[in-house]
Design a protein around this motif. Structure first.
Motif, PDB file in Angstrom:
ATOM      1  N   GLN A  29      74.679  32.696  61.796  1.00 52.82           N
ATOM      2  CA  GLN A  29      75.236  32.208  60.836  1.00 52.82           C
ATOM      3  C   GLN A  29      74.058  31.619  59.646  1.00 52.82           C
ATOM      4  N   VAL A  30      72.988  30.961  60.115  1.00 49.59           N
ATOM      5  CA  VAL A  30      72.065  30.599  59.126  1.00 49.59           C
ATOM      6  C   VAL A  30      71.405  31.763  58.415  1.00 49.59           C
ATOM      7  N   LEU A  31      71.027  32.996  59.165  1.00 50.56           N
ATOM      8  CA  LEU A  31      70.533  34.069  58.349  1.00 50.56           C
ATOM      9  C   LEU A  31      71.807  34.672  57.364  1.00 50.56           C
ATOM     10  N   THR A  32      72.874  34.693  57.997  1.00 50.94           N
ATOM     11  CA  THR A  32      73.955  35.119  56.742  1.00 50.94           C
ATOM     12  C   THR A  32      73.873  34.120  55.627  1.00 50.94           C
ATOM     13  N   GLN A  33      73.987  32.771  55.994  1.00 54.47           N
ATOM     14  CA  GLN A  33      73.906  31.973  54.551  1.00 54.47           C
ATOM     15  C   GLN A  33      72.532  32.131  53.635  1.00 54.47           C
ATOM     16  N   LEU A  34      71.608  32.348  54.245  1.00 60.36           N
ATOM     17  CA  LEU A  34      70.241  32.544  53.617  1.00 60.36           C
ATOM     18  C   LEU A  34      70.312  33.791  52.849  1.00 60.36           C
ATOM     19  N   PHE A  35      70.686  34.886  53.544  1.00 64.39           N
ATOM     20  CA  PHE A  35      70.821  36.103  52.874  1.00 64.39           C
ATOM     21  C   PHE A  35      71.912  36.129  51.469  1.00 64.39           C
ATOM     22  N   LYS A  36      72.744  35.203  51.609  1.00 64.47           N
ATOM     23  CA  LYS A  36      73.847  35.150  50.746  1.00 64.47           C
ATOM     24  C   LYS A  36      73.066  34.091  49.431  1.00 64.47           C
ATOM     25  N   GLU A  37      72.447  33.246  49.719  1.00 62.98           N
ATOM     26  CA  GLU A  37      71.969  32.174  48.855  1.00 62.98           C
ATOM     27  C   GLU A  37      70.597  32.777  48.091  1.00 62.98           C
ATOM     28  N   LYS A  38      70.005  33.347  49.020  1.00 66.55           N
ATOM     29  CA  LYS A  38      68.686  34.109  48.508  1.00 66.55           C
ATOM     30  C   LYS A  38      68.655  35.413  49.000  1.00 66.55           C
ATOM     31  N   PRO A  39      69.090  36.403  48.171  1.00 63.74           N
ATOM     32  CA  PRO A  39      69.310  37.890  48.473  1.00 63.74           C
ATOM     33  C   PRO A  39      68.077  38.443  48.859  1.00 63.74           C
TER      34      PRO A  39
ATOM     35  N   SER B 249      65.719  37.258  50.489  1.00 63.27           N
ATOM     36  CA  SER B 249      65.135  36.962  51.600  1.00 63.27           C
ATOM     37  C   SER B 249      65.283  38.083  52.827  1.00 63.27           C
ATOM     38  N   ARG B 250      66.442  38.845  52.413  1.00 58.38           N
ATOM     39  CA  ARG B 250      66.846  39.766  53.599  1.00 58.38           C
ATOM     40  C   ARG B 250      65.837  40.807  53.856  1.00 58.38           C
ATOM     41  N   LYS B 251      64.961  41.382  52.634  1.00 55.43           N
ATOM     42  CA  LYS B 251      63.923  42.386  52.709  1.00 55.43           C
ATOM     43  C   LYS B 251      62.740  41.644  53.398  1.00 55.43           C
ATOM     44  N   VAL B 252      62.525  40.248  53.008  1.00 56.50           N
ATOM     45  CA  VAL B 252      61.334  39.443  53.664  1.00 56.50           C
ATOM     46  C   VAL B 252      61.412  39.503  55.254  1.00 56.50           C
ATOM     47  N   VAL B 253      62.896  38.932  55.720  1.00 53.61           N
ATOM     48  CA  VAL B 253      62.929  38.889  57.222  1.00 53.61           C
ATOM     49  C   VAL B 253      62.745  40.321  57.850  1.00 53.61           C
ATOM     50  N   GLU B 254      63.454  41.217  57.120  1.00 49.61           N
ATOM     51  CA  GLU B 254      63.271  42.538  57.959  1.00 49.61           C
ATOM     52  C   GLU B 254      62.070  43.168  58.001  1.00 49.61           C
ATOM     53  N   GLY B 255      61.261  42.939  57.054  1.00 47.19           N
ATOM     54  CA  GLY B 255      59.863  43.440  56.951  1.00 47.19           C
ATOM     55  C   GLY B 255      58.918  42.459  57.744  1.00 47.19           C
ATOM     56  N   ALA B 256      59.256  41.521  58.233  1.00 49.12           N
ATOM     57  CA  ALA B 256      58.346  40.670  58.997  1.00 49.12           C
ATOM     58  C   ALA B 256      58.170  41.223  60.454  1.00 49.12           C
ATOM     59  N   LYS B 257      57.176  40.471  61.346  1.00 47.83           N
ATOM     60  CA  LYS B 257      56.841  40.629  62.474  1.00 47.83           C
ATOM     61  C   LYS B 257      57.750  40.143  63.478  1.00 47.83           C
ATOM     62  N   GLY B 258      58.164  38.784  62.774  1.00 51.07           N
ATOM     63  CA  GLY B 258      59.360  38.052  63.616  1.00 51.07           C
ATOM     64  C   GLY B 258      59.608  37.088  62.628  1.00 51.07           C
ATOM     65  N   TYR B 259      60.709  36.094  63.316  1.00 52.34           N
ATOM     66  CA  TYR B 259      61.071  34.793  62.550  1.00 52.34           C
ATOM     67  C   TYR B 259      61.685  34.188  63.372  1.00 52.34           C
ATOM     68  N   GLY B 260      61.940  32.912  63.037  1.00 52.83           N
ATOM     69  CA  GLY B 260      62.440  31.696  63.719  1.00 52.83           C
ATOM     70  C   GLY B 260      63.679  30.925  63.011  1.00 52.83           C
ATOM     71  N   VAL B 261      64.610  30.571  63.639  1.00 56.08           N
ATOM     72  CA  VAL B 261      65.778  29.904  63.193  1.00 56.08           C
ATOM     73  C   VAL B 261      65.820  28.698  63.908  1.00 56.08           C
ATOM     74  N   PHE B 262      65.946  27.506  63.208  1.00 56.76           N
ATOM     75  CA  PHE B 262      66.200  26.222  63.836  1.00 56.76           C
ATOM     76  C   PHE B 262      67.108  25.432  63.429  1.00 56.76           C
ATOM     77  N   SER B 263      67.773  24.618  63.941  1.00 52.35           N
ATOM     78  CA  SER B 263      68.829  23.665  63.654  1.00 52.35           C
ATOM     79  C   SER B 263      68.321  22.223  63.954  1.00 52.35           C
ATOM     80  N   ASN B 264      68.343  21.225  62.932  1.00 54.39           N
ATOM     81  CA  ASN B 264      67.845  20.012  63.030  1.00 54.39           C
ATOM     82  C   ASN B 264      68.426  18.729  62.392  1.00 54.39           C
TER      83      ASN B 264
ATOM     84  N   TYR C 298      61.853  28.807  54.706  1.00 54.69           N
ATOM     85  CA  TYR C 298      63.076  28.396  54.050  1.00 54.69           C
ATOM     86  C   TYR C 298      63.910  27.269  54.816  1.00 54.69           C
ATOM     87  N   THR C 299      64.083  26.320  53.972  1.00 58.55           N
ATOM     88  CA  THR C 299      65.114  25.192  54.354  1.00 58.55           C
ATOM     89  C   THR C 299      66.272  24.849  53.475  1.00 58.55           C
TER      90      THR C 299
END
Length: 187
Positions: A40-50, A52-67, A162-163
């Motif tokens: 859900q967070v990635l979907t929202q991120l990609f919608k708000e900051k298109p 970012s999809r290429k940034v995430v897909e081209g990365a070695k890894g990523y973390g998503v946190f709820s706080n 991204y926050t």
């Protein structure tokens, strides 16, 4: 005044434990809840900051946190959970987080963090050590789909962060530390 501080700290601990709780469920149910949050967070991120999809897909890894974060006058604290995905192995590492700080502020907010690791070394260091320290100044007033928040995108060497605020009302300027660690129950 001492009783007021003690009561504030007690209230803060109670609210944070309630906000960050994963609730009941099996190991698999808790893992699935975290993976659903991640999607859900990635979907929202990609919608708000298109971009970012290429940034995430081209990365070695990523973390998503709820706080969940609470700020009462001079003290700020928060707890949460999330997952780091290694893009090479497709392995998920489930993690917890906690933060504490000092500064001026008042309010509570539920926010999301996406960390994109551009090198394997940066991702490994985060999973193994997980400690960050920094300042924070923000304003947020969000309920459901209404409201506004000030947030952003930051670059720390080989990590892009991204926050964004999910909900809450807060005005704060704090210096805080955040600790991320591997969740031994879910891994």
């Amino acid at each position: 005044m001492t009783k007021l501080k003690s009561l504030s700290y007690l209230l803060l601990c109670f609210v944070l434990s309630a906000c960050a709780s994963m609730g009941d469920g099996s190991k698999q149910e808790k893992q699935q809840k975290i993976l659903s949050m991640k999607n859900q967070v990635l979907t929202q991120l990609f919608k708000e900051k298109p971009h970012s999809r290429k940034v995430v897909e081209g990365a070695k890894g990523y973390g998503v946190f709820s706080n969940a974060n609470i700020n009462l006058l001079l003290v700020s604290a928060g707890t949460g959970y999330g997952v780091v995905k290694n893009m090479s192995t497709q392995q998920h590492t489930y993690m917890n987080m906690a933060e504490g700080g000092v500064g001026l502020g008042m309010g509570a907010k539920d926010y999301r963090i996406v960390m994109v690791f551009h090198t394997q070394k940066a991702m490994n260091h985060f999973v193994e050590n997980g400690w960050t320290f920094g300042g924070n100044a923000d304003a947020a007033a969000v309920a459901s789909d209404k409201g506004a928040s000030i947030e952003g995108e930051a670059y720390f060497g080989d990590v892009t962060v991204y926050t964004f605020t999910e909900s809450g009302l807060a005005l704060q300027a704090t210096v805080k530390g955040t600790k991320f660690w591997v969740d031994s129950e879910l891994n």
